[in-house]
Structures are given as structure tokens and as C-alpha cells.
Enzyme design. Structure first.
Site, PDB file in Angstrom:
ATOM      1  N   LYS A 100       0.864  -1.174   0.000  1.00 21.50           N
ATOM      2  CA  LYS A 100       0.000   0.000   0.000  1.00 21.50           C
ATOM      3  C   LYS A 100       0.900   1.223   0.000  1.00 21.50           C
ATOM      4  O   LYS A 100       1.960   1.220   0.634  1.00 21.50           O
ATOM      5  CB  LYS A 100      -0.881   0.039   1.246  1.00 21.50           C
ATOM      6  CG  LYS A 100      -2.047  -0.934   1.248  1.00 21.50           C
ATOM      7  CD  LYS A 100      -2.909  -0.706   2.477  1.00 21.50           C
ATOM      8  CE  LYS A 100      -4.137  -1.602   2.470  1.00 21.50           C
ATOM      9  NZ  LYS A 100      -4.981  -1.366   3.684  1.00 21.50           N
ATOM     10  N   CYS A 101       0.460   2.282  -0.660  1.00 22.07           N
ATOM     11  CA  CYS A 101       1.282   3.493  -0.672  1.00 22.07           C
ATOM     12  C   CYS A 101       1.408   4.095   0.723  1.00 22.07           C
ATOM     13  O   CYS A 101       2.366   4.817   1.012  1.00 22.07           O
ATOM     14  CB  CYS A 101       0.712   4.514  -1.643  1.00 22.07           C
ATOM     15  SG  CYS A 101      -1.004   4.973  -1.347  1.00 22.07           S
ATOM     16  N   THR A 102       0.458   3.794   1.595  1.00 16.69           N
ATOM     17  CA  THR A 102       0.489   4.325   2.961  1.00 16.69           C
ATOM     18  C   THR A 102       0.998   3.303   3.980  1.00 16.69           C
ATOM     19  O   THR A 102       0.901   3.529   5.185  1.00 16.69           O
ATOM     20  CB  THR A 102      -0.917   4.782   3.378  1.00 16.69           C
ATOM     21  OG1 THR A 102      -1.843   3.693   3.157  1.00 16.69           O
ATOM     22  CG2 THR A 102      -1.370   5.991   2.587  1.00 16.69           C
ATOM     23  N   ALA A 103       1.527   2.179   3.512  1.00 20.05           N
ATOM     24  CA  ALA A 103       1.976   1.135   4.433  1.00 20.05           C
ATOM     25  C   ALA A 103       3.101   1.632   5.339  1.00 20.05           C
ATOM     26  O   ALA A 103       3.969   2.402   4.919  1.00 20.05           O
ATOM     27  CB  ALA A 103       2.452  -0.088   3.658  1.00 20.05           C
TER      28      ALA A 103
END
Length: 219
Positions: free
Chosen positions: A19-22
Site C-alpha cells: 500500500k502506498c500508505t503502508a
């Protein structure tokens, strides 16, 4: 601390880090570092890898073989640059997993801000632990990045929370909640090299999808 450990694992590993926000960098005050690390490693041992469509699996595979190789190359780079591997670090080859693109949940410590695993997006199940002496140092280290999409702080101190909100260079700031995920009605986007600096979702999405024409008429 229990909430922070749980959210670190969920935010960094539950989607195999894809995820880009991981969660990728985990910045921990030195006075609680050892206790946090012990709890984190104990819970990571309980993670069950497997088919992402199976209810028995907690973490699935990398998206494809190319991404598997990318993640493994970053793990090797982390070791080459001097980080200490605490958990995982290899392609998972347990029975039933050997044909898939599975990577063991991986944790490094002794990570310095200049290292590749602390500066580049791995997009895999890799956590880099960084110890600091204060909130001010934590924010400085967190902001020492080309990216600024999502950041979280775990605290019971209102002053620390407000300082983090004010000083953190990220488009999404979360308090006592994991970095991954966002409410669909909330504007979403990043700072610095994260996204286009515009905001999607919520009311901000109107401008995201709008081309503004400025017209000047002189009579």
C-alpha cells in the site's frame, strides 16, 4: 504500546506492505525501544502466510515475481548497508508456499536514516526500526525523507500530538491509528514527492477533477 505494536504490524504487513500508505519506518523512543521490539517480534512470529483469498491466511504474497525480487533485493541491501536483521529476510518456502511469491515478514534494527531501506519505497513486508531520544528527534528523522504521504504517532500526551500535527511534513497525519488506510470522505494526498500535491476524495475531489479556466475581460 500494545496498540502501537498491533498497528505497526497491521499497517506495515497486512497487505504485504503493498500500500502506498503502508508503515515502513518505525521510529521509537529509546526508553521504550527494547520493550516495543520484544512485543513486535513475538507477534510477528504468529503471522500466517498463505493464499490471500483464504480466511486462514493473515498475509498474502507479493503481487508478482518482479516485486518479489525487488523486495528481496532491498532486504539484501539493508544487510549490505549495515542494518541488523531481526526477523524474516527470506523468500518463504514452507509447504504450500514454495510456488508462490511469498516473503517472510521482515524486521531490521540498527537502521540509520541514510540507508536505502529508510529512504526508498520497498512496497513489501519490511519494517525498519529506528531509535531516537526524543519526540523532536523523531519528527526530524521522519521528515528527513523525499516523501510525505502518511505518518502516525502513538501517544497519550496531547502536547506531543499537537506538535506532531504541526511539524510533520505529511499529507495524512493519524493519531493512535495505523498509517495505512483513510476514510473515503477525507481529502487524500501527500507532500514533497508523494503524489501530485492535489487532493482526491471528499470535497477536495471536485478540484482534483476540475480544470480551472481563468477569464479576464477588459471593457
Amino acid at each position: 504500546m500494545d496498540l502501537a505494536v498491533e498497528a505497526t504490524i497491521s499497517g506495515g504487513l497486512k497487505s504485504t506492505g503493498q500500500k502506498c500508505t503502508a508503515t515502513s519506518r518505525v521510529i521509537i523512543e529509546r526508553k521504550i525501544y527494547d520493550a516495543f521490539k520484544e512485543k513486535l517480534l513475538a507477534q510477528i512470529q504468529e503471522i500466517r502466510l498463505g493464499d490471500g483469498m483464504s480466511s486462514e491466511s493473515w498475509m498474502g504474497p507479493c503481487a508478482n515475481e518482479g516485486q518479489l525480487k525487488t523486495v528481496l533485493s532491498y532486504i539484501q541491501k539493508g544487510q549490505d548497508e549495515g542494518a541488523v536483521l531481526l526477523a524474516g529476510g527470506k523468500r518463504a518456502d514452507d509447504s504450500g508456499l514454495e510456488e508462490g511469491f511469498y516473503v517472510q515478514p521482515t524486521v531490521f534494527e540498527g537502521v540509520e536514516p541514510h540507508m536505502s531501506i529508510a529512504r526508498e519505497e520497498i512496497f513489501g513486508p519490511v519494517l525498519a526500526l529506528i531509535s531516537v531520544d526524543s519526540l523532536e528527534e523523531a519528527i526530524e528523522v521522519a521528515n528527513d525523507s523525499d516523501y510525505g504521504l502518511s505518518a502516525s504517532i502513538y501517544t497519550q500526551n496531547v502536547g506531543a500530538m499537537l506538535s506532531f500535527i504541526r511539524d510533520m511534513d505529511a499529507g495524512l497525519v493519524r493519531i493512535n491509528a495505523e498509517t495505512a488506510g483513510v476514510e473515503l470522505q477525507a481529502p487524500f494526498g501527500g507532500m514533497k514527492m508523494s503524489s501530485s500535491h492535489s487532493r482526491e476524495q471528499g470535497q477536495a475531489a471536485i478540484e482534483f477533477f476540475t480544470a480551472i479556466k481563468t477569464v479576464f475581460v477588459k471593457s
